[in-house]
Design a protein around this motif. Structure first.
Motif, short mmCIF file in Angstrom:
data_model
loop_
_atom_site.label_atom_id
_atom_site.label_comp_id
_atom_site.label_asym_id
_atom_site.label_seq_id
_atom_site.Cartn_x
_atom_site.Cartn_y
_atom_site.Cartn_z
N ILE A 49 0.82 -1.20 0.00
CA ILE A 49 0.00 0.00 0.00
C ILE A 49 0.86 1.26 0.00
O ILE A 49 0.65 2.18 -0.80
N THR A 50 1.86 1.32 0.90
CA THR A 50 2.65 2.54 1.04
C THR A 50 3.78 2.63 0.03
O THR A 50 4.06 3.71 -0.50
N GLY A 51 4.45 1.50 -0.25
CA GLY A 51 5.56 1.52 -1.20
C GLY A 51 5.11 1.38 -2.64
O GLY A 51 5.58 2.10 -3.52
N GLY A 52 4.19 0.45 -2.88
CA GLY A 52 3.75 0.19 -4.25
C GLY A 52 2.73 1.20 -4.74
O GLY A 52 2.95 1.91 -5.73
N LEU A 53 1.58 1.27 -4.05
CA LEU A 53 0.53 2.21 -4.47
C LEU A 53 0.88 3.64 -4.11
O LEU A 53 0.56 4.56 -4.86
N GLY A 54 1.53 3.84 -2.96
CA GLY A 54 1.81 5.18 -2.49
C GLY A 54 2.99 5.85 -3.17
O GLY A 54 2.83 6.86 -3.86
N ILE A 55 4.18 5.27 -3.00
CA ILE A 55 5.39 5.88 -3.55
C ILE A 55 5.48 5.68 -5.06
O ILE A 55 5.57 6.64 -5.84
N THR A 56 5.45 4.43 -5.50
CA THR A 56 5.70 4.14 -6.91
C THR A 56 4.59 4.66 -7.82
O THR A 56 4.84 5.37 -8.80
N VAL A 221 10.58 -3.04 -5.94
CA VAL A 221 9.85 -1.76 -5.95
C VAL A 221 8.85 -1.68 -7.10
O VAL A 221 8.64 -0.63 -7.69
N PHE A 222 8.24 -2.81 -7.41
CA PHE A 222 7.06 -2.84 -8.26
C PHE A 222 7.28 -2.23 -9.64
O PHE A 222 6.42 -1.54 -10.18
N GLY A 223 8.48 -2.48 -10.21
CA GLY A 223 8.78 -2.05 -11.57
C GLY A 223 9.67 -0.84 -11.69
O GLY A 223 10.09 -0.48 -12.80
N GLU A 224 10.02 -0.21 -10.57
CA GLU A 224 10.85 1.00 -10.63
C GLU A 224 12.31 0.71 -11.00
O GLU A 224 13.06 1.63 -11.31
N GLY A 225 12.71 -0.54 -10.96
CA GLY A 225 14.09 -0.88 -11.24
C GLY A 225 14.49 -0.74 -12.70
O GLY A 225 15.69 -0.78 -13.02
N TRP A 226 13.52 -0.58 -13.59
CA TRP A 226 13.85 -0.35 -15.01
C TRP A 226 14.16 1.13 -15.18
O TRP A 226 13.49 1.87 -15.89
N HIS A 227 15.19 1.53 -14.48
CA HIS A 227 15.46 2.95 -14.25
C HIS A 227 16.09 3.64 -15.46
O HIS A 227 15.85 4.82 -15.70
N ASN A 228 16.89 2.93 -16.22
CA ASN A 228 17.44 3.52 -17.44
C ASN A 228 16.33 3.82 -18.43
O ASN A 228 16.32 4.88 -19.07
N ASN A 229 15.38 2.90 -18.55
CA ASN A 229 14.20 3.17 -19.39
C ASN A 229 13.48 4.43 -18.91
O ASN A 229 13.06 5.27 -19.71
N HIS A 230 13.33 4.53 -17.60
CA HIS A 230 12.60 5.66 -17.03
C HIS A 230 13.33 6.97 -17.28
O HIS A 230 12.71 7.98 -17.62
N HIS A 231 14.65 6.99 -17.12
CA HIS A 231 15.38 8.24 -17.35
C HIS A 231 15.40 8.62 -18.83
O HIS A 231 15.48 9.80 -19.14
N ALA A 232 15.31 7.64 -19.69
CA ALA A 232 15.25 7.94 -21.12
C ALA A 232 13.87 8.46 -21.52
O ALA A 232 13.75 9.30 -22.43
N ASP A 247 6.69 -5.12 -14.95
CA ASP A 247 6.41 -3.83 -14.33
C ASP A 247 5.02 -3.89 -13.68
O ASP A 247 4.01 -3.63 -14.33
N LEU A 248 4.99 -4.23 -12.40
CA LEU A 248 3.71 -4.41 -11.71
C LEU A 248 2.93 -3.10 -11.60
O LEU A 248 1.69 -3.11 -11.62
N THR A 249 3.63 -1.99 -11.52
CA THR A 249 2.93 -0.71 -11.43
C THR A 249 2.25 -0.38 -12.76
O THR A 249 1.13 0.15 -12.78
#
Length: 272
Positions: A49-56, A221-232, A247-249
């Motif tokens: 709830i707090t890490g997945g739905l809240g932060i991510t 972290v529910f898909g946040e690890g694909w960080h290079n994709n995210h920064h691009a 990517d669960l999120t």
């Protein structure tokens, strides 16, 4: 415009003592008297709830990057969940993360990975950061919202209220696992996005920094690890761009789309 940096950062004793207290509190989860499967279940539920739905989903993809839109009541609910992660208030969190993207892996990045794994993981949090002064400039879209202001001002009291609720529901074991152990776990999982995904993994895109795609961080972290994709493609609601990049999120956003609760979903426009 760059942020002025200090060669001798000042220790933030409030943050330092706060983090120390939380980590000490989390150690009490190791005591047999505080263990129960119900307590562990509460911690895991609150982790999601707090890490997945809240932060991510809430703080990051919805508010920081506006990768999609939701009804205002749902935005507020997700931001409340993020506030319960106890990573500061939502205005501060969003502002710092927007600054990170603007200055990624440079001297003006609040958690510049060039300063080492420890610094980017949590070292930057125990010092006073000059980036704080620029947060108002990067949060004009939310800083005047009374709900955001309330959550920013009272995020500690909101956590205390949750703790009291857990105490009444299941006793001290629920507090130890649902507050202390859970917060520390979510902290380090979140911080791995700043540290591990700027050091370990592979790079698919030239994003102009050290961001990487790291599968095990994506799991945590529910898909946040694909960080290079995210920064691009920082405004993309989907971070796992290949079929194997789970990517669960993004899956959660797709469910919200089906329910009519996620609109104007932005996706990466990749060259074929």
């Amino acid at each position: 415009m760059t942020i002025a940096t200090s060669t001798k950062p000042q220790l933030n004793w409030v943050n330092t003592l706060f983090f120390a207290a939380l980590h000490i509190g989390a150690l009490f989860a190791l005591l047999p008297s505080n263990f129960s499967w119900n307590a562990v279940g509460v911690a895991l539920l609150l982790y999601w709830i707090t890490g997945g739905l809240g932060i991510t989903l809430g703080f990051h993809r919805l508010v920081t990057h506006r990768s999609f839109q939701t009804p205002k009541w749902l935005e507020y609910l997700l931001v409340l969940f993020g506030t319960l992660s106890c990573q500061g208030g939502p205005i501060e969190w969003v502002g710092i993360h927007r600054l990170h993207h603007l200055h990624s892996d440079t001297g003006s990045d609040p958690h510049d990975s060039n300063k080492g794994f420890w610094w980017s993981h949590m070292g930057w949090l125990v010092y006073h950061s000059p980036a704080q002064a620029d947060v108002p400039r990067f949060t004009k879209d939310i800083s005047e919202d009374p709900v955001y202001q309330f959550l920013q001002k009272y995020f500690i009291l909101i956590q205390v209220a949750l703790g009291i609720g857990l105490l009444l529901l299941g006793g001290w074991s629920f507090v130890v696992w649902g507050i202390f152990a859970r917060i520390v776990w979510v902290y380090h999982c979140t911080w791995l996005v700043n540290s591990a995904t700027h050091k370990f993994g592979y790079r698919t895109h030239d994003s102009g920094d050290h961001s990487t795609n790291c599968w095990w961080v994506a799991v945590l972290v529910f898909g946040e690890g694909w960080h290079n994709n995210h920064h691009a493609f920082q405004y993309s609601a989907r971070h796992g761009l290949e079929w194997w990049e789970i990517d669960l999120t993004w899956m959660t956003i797709q469910v919200l789309q089906l329910l009519g609760l996620a609109t104007n979903v932005k996706l990466a426009e990749r060259k074929q």
